[in-house]
Motif scaffolding. Structure first.
Motif, PDB file in Angstrom:
ATOM      1  N   CYS A   1      -3.083  -2.885   7.399  1.00  0.00           N
ATOM      2  CA  CYS A   1      -3.286  -1.214   6.907  1.00  0.00           C
ATOM      3  C   CYS A   1      -4.679  -1.240   7.618  1.00  0.00           C
ATOM      4  CB  CYS A   1      -4.149  -1.646   4.958  1.00  0.00           C
ATOM      5  SG  CYS A   1      -4.422  -0.112   4.638  1.00  0.00           S
ATOM      6  N   SER A   2      -4.807  -0.140   8.051  1.00  0.00           N
ATOM      7  CA  SER A   2      -5.353   1.004   9.312  1.00  0.00           C
ATOM      8  C   SER A   2      -6.917   0.583   7.768  1.00  0.00           C
ATOM      9  CB  SER A   2      -5.859   2.270   8.866  1.00  0.00           C
ATOM     10  OG  SER A   2      -4.618   2.628   9.085  1.00  0.00           O
TER      11      SER A   2
ATOM     12  N   ARG B   1       1.072  -1.635   0.162  1.00  0.00           N
ATOM     13  CA  ARG B   1      -0.276  -0.270  -0.291  1.00  0.00           C
ATOM     14  C   ARG B   1       0.840   1.449  -0.324  1.00  0.00           C
ATOM     15  NH1 ARG B   1      -3.191   4.276  -0.895  1.00  0.00           N
ATOM     16  NH2 ARG B   1      -4.405   4.676   0.966  1.00  0.00           N
TER      17      ARG B   1
END
Ligand SMILES: Nc1nc2c(c(=O)[nH]1)N[C@H]1C(S)=C(S)[C@@H](COP(=O)(O)O)O[C@H]1N2
Ligand SMILES: [Mo]
Length: 406
Positions: free
Chosen positions: A136-137, A87
């Motif tokens: 990833c958030s 990402r």
């Protein structure tokens, strides 16, 4: 921000390339939308900086967002690099920065003796290996019914990897400790900021509270090899237990600051804003990861056939800031639960655990879910916490799989 700046920034973020600026400046929103629709129907190719990855194990959402398939985590605990998600908020820097990793220079500020240190120098200060979940958030965003904007990650914006580097505490010692009054550790990514742009609009600079520095490291290796560009080499800030964005890639400046970074990615992105509301710096920042688990086998992916009889339901569980203590599995949509068994090694509180539960399944339809409990005593919830950008989804119901046994 001026409209022209805003659209330039959008372009940067969506195409992920400074190079793309000139060529796509006249792209209208309509043709951009059409291009997006078209792209959805074709499997996208891996971008050059990640061309060494195993395409069949991955879903390429865009050049800057690559997800691991649910079926591709494997049962080896550590996620192989060629299957690990990627990402980037903006396009990565040139591959040249990893040609001579030891020569990369980190500037250290907000300390008694500010200085620039090369990776070679950092390597002399200490060494620790941290097995940990990198997630990833926005992992699980695709399950939010409100359909928040952003990459539609399901389960695969996560992996369990081993980062090796020097503890932040050892670095601090070498520079005389932090300055009086510091409240945050602020790491700045090494992306080039195009001329004429306000750096705060695109700079990847994140601040984390000082309580997180105890286990934080500056890493130059991942899974026993120099960190490739795709994962933030030559040097990456690693904050175990914190979501992906807080782990700043190609870090070029580490500062101990009184305030959080003024960068948009700190002030306005990664905030838990109510659904439908713009985010602002007063809302909670996305930092710590909550307890979570999901089933990886069965995967529910096309082509999978589940035959009646004994089935080993497998998955992954982690506690966030403490270890996963227990996992339960349900095959009836959460009405009944059985205890799963952990398999494989326990690599400490920041790593995930693999679990398995053997069940007997007759032909029919099943809803398979897993629910983890952390050492801290937090149980993975049934429901996600709604928020405008779809962060931190750890709902067991959202991650449940509907399967047919034949
Ligand atoms: N410098 C820099 N660091 C960054 C990013 C970035 O775009 N630039 N993206 C962040 C985000 S949102 C995530 S989820 C992780 C992804 O790490 P990975 O690509 O190694 O999987 O890196 C984080 N660190
Ligand atoms: Mo992320």
């Amino acid at each position: 921000m001026e409209p022209s700046n805003l659209s330039r920034r959008r372009m940067l973020l969506s195409t992920g390339g400074v190079m793309a600026l000139a060529g796509t400046a006249s792209l209208t929103p309509l043709s951009a939308a059409l291009a997006q629709e078209k792209a959805k129907t074709q499997a996208k190719a891996l971008p050059a900086y990640a061309s060494w990855k195993h395409a069949d194990s991955l879903i390429v959402h865009s050049a800057n967002t690559i997800e691991t398939k649910r079926s591709a985590f494997g049962s080896g605990l550590i996620t192989p690099l060629d299957r690990l998600f990627v990402r980037n908020n903006v396009a990565p820097p040139s591959e040249q920065i990893v040609a001579d990793p030891d020569a990369w220079v980190l500037s250290i500020k907000g300390v008694k003796n500010p200085k620039d240190m090369s990776v070679a120098e950092l390597k002399r200060l200490g060494l620790v290996a941290v097995p940990m979940v990198l997630q990833c958030s926005g992992n699980g965003r695709a399950f939010f019914p409100e359909k928040p904007s952003g990459t539609q990650w399901t389960v695969g914006a996560a992996g369990c990897v081993v980062f090796t580097g020097v503890p932040i505490k050892a670095v601090l010692e070498a520079v005389g400790g932090m300055e009086e009054g510091a409240k945050y550790m602020t790491g700045q990514g090494g992306e080039e900021i195009p001329q004429g742009l306000d750096p705060n609009t695109i700079m990847v600079e994140r601040s984390i509270p000082l309580e997180a520095i105890d286990d934080a490291i500056l890493a130059w290796e991942i899974n026993g090899q120099p960190i490739p560009l795709a994962h933030g080499g030559p040097l990456r800030l690693i904050v175990p237990g914190y979501t992906g964005v807080n782990n700043v890639k190609y870090i070029k400046q580490l500062a101990f600051t009184k305030e959080q970074s003024a960068a948009n990615i700190q002030q306005n992105s990664y905030r838990l804003a109510p659904v439908g509301e713009k985010s602002n710096p007063n809302q909670e920042s996305v930092w710590e990861m909550p307890v979570k688990s999901w089933v990886t086998s069965p995967s529910g992916e096309p082509g999978e056939e589940l035959k009646a009889g004994k089935v080993q339901i497998q998955g992954l569980a982690f506690g966030g800031m403490s270890a996963a203590k227990e996992v339960e599995v349900s095959v009836d949509g959460g009405k009944n639960w059985v205890k799963a068994t952990f398999v494989g090694p326990d690599l400490g509180k920041y790593a995930w655990r693999q679990f398995v539960a053997g069940v007997d399944l007759k032909p029919g339809k099943y809803e398979i879910a897993s629910r983890a409990t952390s050492e801290a005593g937090t149980v993975q919830p049934e429901e996600r916490v709604p928020n405008n950008r779809g962060y931190l989804n750890n709902s067991w119901r959202d991650h449940m799989l509907a399967v047919t046994v034949v």
